[in-house]
Enzyme design. Structure first.
Site, PDB file in Angstrom:
ATOM      1  N   ASP A   1       0.821  -1.215   0.000  1.00 52.13           N
ATOM      2  CA  ASP A   1       0.000   0.000   0.000  1.00 52.13           C
ATOM      3  C   ASP A   1       0.852   1.260   0.000  1.00 52.13           C
ATOM      4  O   ASP A   1       0.690   2.146  -0.834  1.00 52.13           O
ATOM      5  CB  ASP A   1      -0.898   0.050   1.251  1.00 52.13           C
TER       6      ASP A   1
ATOM      7  N   ASP B   1      -8.010   1.766  11.226  1.00 49.14           N
ATOM      8  CA  ASP B   1      -6.753   2.502  11.317  1.00 49.14           C
ATOM      9  C   ASP B   1      -6.867   3.948  10.842  1.00 49.14           C
ATOM     10  O   ASP B   1      -6.256   4.848  11.403  1.00 49.14           O
ATOM     11  CB  ASP B   1      -5.651   1.769  10.547  1.00 49.14           C
TER      12      ASP B   1
ATOM     13  N   ARG C   1      -0.979   2.571  16.795  1.00 49.34           N
ATOM     14  CA  ARG C   1      -1.383   3.704  15.942  1.00 49.34           C
ATOM     15  C   ARG C   1      -1.203   5.075  16.599  1.00 49.34           C
ATOM     16  O   ARG C   1      -0.692   5.993  15.959  1.00 49.34           O
ATOM     17  CB  ARG C   1      -2.818   3.532  15.436  1.00 49.34           C
TER      18      ARG C   1
ATOM     19  N   SER D   1      -3.173  -9.152   3.950  1.00 54.95           N
ATOM     20  CA  SER D   1      -2.755  -7.848   4.448  1.00 54.95           C
ATOM     21  C   SER D   1      -2.337  -8.049   5.904  1.00 54.95           C
ATOM     22  O   SER D   1      -3.118  -8.487   6.737  1.00 54.95           O
ATOM     23  CB  SER D   1      -3.929  -6.871   4.354  1.00 54.95           C
TER      24      SER D   1
HETATM   25  N1  ARG Z   1      -8.642  -5.217  12.567  1.00 56.25           N
HETATM   26  C1  ARG Z   1      -7.446  -4.925  13.288  1.00 56.25           C
HETATM   27  C2  ARG Z   1      -7.561  -3.619  14.001  1.00 56.25           C
HETATM   28  O1  ARG Z   1      -8.360  -2.826  13.627  1.00 56.25           O
HETATM   29  C3  ARG Z   1      -6.202  -5.075  12.493  1.00 56.25           C
HETATM   30  C4  ARG Z   1      -5.994  -4.212  11.299  1.00 56.25           C
HETATM   31  C5  ARG Z   1      -4.624  -4.449  10.823  1.00 56.25           C
HETATM   32  N2  ARG Z   1      -4.331  -4.115   9.478  1.00 56.25           N
HETATM   33  C6  ARG Z   1      -3.931  -5.012   8.552  1.00 56.25           C
HETATM   34  N3  ARG Z   1      -3.415  -4.550   7.467  1.00 56.25           N
HETATM   35  N4  ARG Z   1      -4.010  -6.285   8.723  1.00 56.25           N
HETATM   36  O2  ARG Z   1      -6.868  -3.360  14.950  1.00 56.25           O
END
Ligand code: ARG
Length: 405
Positions: free
Chosen positions: A14, A124, A95, A173
């Site tokens: 990405d 995110d 984050r 991902s």
């Molecule tokens: N669903 C999880 C969260 O919101 C993980 C998101 C992680 N991103 C990824 N590219 N797998 O914390």
């Protein structure tokens, strides 16, 4: 002079696509920021090199593992942070730290724009944007993946055309840090099958996990693990070690159907061997040292914490109050917990604490017990009186109503 954008750059598909897009479509100078939060591919120099090749005018890298462990993961531990009682918030906790670092470096490098790689469907984007704006409202935040509205296949196509290397075939991902590994996409999107084996990396699928049980001893001080098997080690190293040990025993694989902030239900897979083990031991110790009322309220606070971290509200003032509460209540959470790890299970093998409220002489059904049972009937008589009176009053009322009819 061109406008400058600071891009949170992981080196993955990405954000690599974004370097090109920001230059070519938006005519911006791109500065990249890559943070080591304990992800496996943490060769910061190699990632920076990739960014330069794609045209970044400046690359910034920083190892924030200690900061992540001591200021963010530590809160996850003290709060038993589990979203929907399952997910240890590994991605979620990193984050706000990334947002903080991005704001700091954007300010230092005259960037008015921060770009991140989140899509428009996930959590995110919420975490990054709420955090960045809470820290500096003058910065503009953009999410090119969201704005381009490309799906993953189109992104892979774009990457091929622009000669951008696609990591591990781009099947899943993945987001990693020392607190866990989050895996999404591809076959995981289907909920009528289990998690495919090729999604596992840190945890051995249970059939392949160690056939012998492994006993571990964790020492907690004021709610935080400070020793593993009697050895004092910094939090980040303790976590790394436990990720390996517990993963070998099949502990820490989490398959869940998750409620995202944006209302979507998603099927997700996490590998968080250390997190699951540390929180499990922490809860066991709490049940030994905290009073019933402390445990009751703490559970509500823990849930509130998890929900807020998940939802990107790290910088909400309520967080400061929660932290103070947790700091205070975790003051009593000292001691050792022994756990057996076996085929995905965590089995307690005992706990000891100077703050223990367990009184053997009161609890035992054996001889030499000190609990005066003759006091129990009087206690029950007073304790239950309101419930008994209410039940009688309601019954009487009902009978009167029937009589009137
Ligand atoms: N669903 C999880 C969260 O919101 C993980 C998101 C992680 N991103 C990824 N590219 N797998 O914390």
């Amino acid at each position: 002079m061109k406008e400058r954008v600071l891009l949170l750059y992981s080196g993955g598909l990405d954000t690599s696509v974004m370097i090109k897009w920001l230059q070519e479509q938006q005519n911006l100078d791109v500065l990249t920021l890559t943070l080591d939060v304990g992800q496996e591919k943490n060769d910061l120099e190699r990632i920076a090199e990739k960014a330069r090749k794609l045209g970044a005018v400046k690359t910034i890298t920083e190892d924030v593992k200690d900061k992540f462990a001591n200021e963010f993961v530590s809160q996850g531990i003290m709060n038993n942070g589990l979203y929907m009682d399952k997910y240890p918030l590994s991605t979620s906790l990193a984050r706000p730290l990334m947002a903080m670092e991005a704001v700091k470096f954007a300010e230092q490098n005259d960037c008015d724009i921060i770009a991140h790689g989140s899509t428009g469907k996930g959590n995110d984007q919420v975490r990054f944007e709420v955090s960045i704006r809470a820290l500096n409202e003058d910065l503009t935040v953009i999410a090119p993946v969201r704005e381009m509205n490309m799906n993953r296949d189109e992104e892979i196509e774009y990457a091929k055309v622009k000669n951008i290397e696609i990591p591990n075939g781009g099947k899943y991902s993945v987001d990693e840090n020392l607190w866990g590994r989050s895996v999404e996409g591809s076959n995981i999107e289907s909920i009528d099958e289990g998690i495919p084996e090729d999604a596992y990396k840190w945890v051995l699928p249970v059939e392949k996990s160690l056939d012998i049980p492994v006993d571990i001893l964790i020492t907690y001080s004021e709610g935080l693990p400070v020793e593993l098997n009697g050895r004092k080690i910094p939090l980040k190293d303790l976590i790394a070690e436990l990720n390996y040990i517990a993963g070998q025993s099949g502990v820490g694989a989490i398959d869940m159907i998750e409620d995202r902030v944006v209302g979507i239900k998603s099927h997700e897979f996490y590998e968080c061997p250390a997190a699951v083990t540390i929180i499990n031991g922490h809860k066991y110790l709490e049940s030994l040292v905290l009073t019933k009322r402390e445990n009751q309220l703490k559970k509500l606070m823990d849930q509130q914490f998890a929900d807020m971290v998940y939802s990107g509200l790290w910088f909400d003032p309520l967080m400061d109050h929660i932290k103070k509460f947790q700091q205070s209540i975790n003051g009593a959470v000292n001691g050792k917990v022994k756990l057996k790890l076996y085929k995905g299970n965590i089995i307690p093998l005992g706990a000891e604490s100077a703050n223990s409220l367990y009184d053997f002489s009161k609890s035992t059904y054996g001889k030499n017990q000190t609990f005066d049972q003759s006091k129990a009937p009087g206690f029950i008589y007073i304790f239950g009186s309101q419930t008994i009176a209410a039940k009688k009053a309601r019954k009487r009322h009902l009978e009167e109503m029937v009589m009137k009819e």
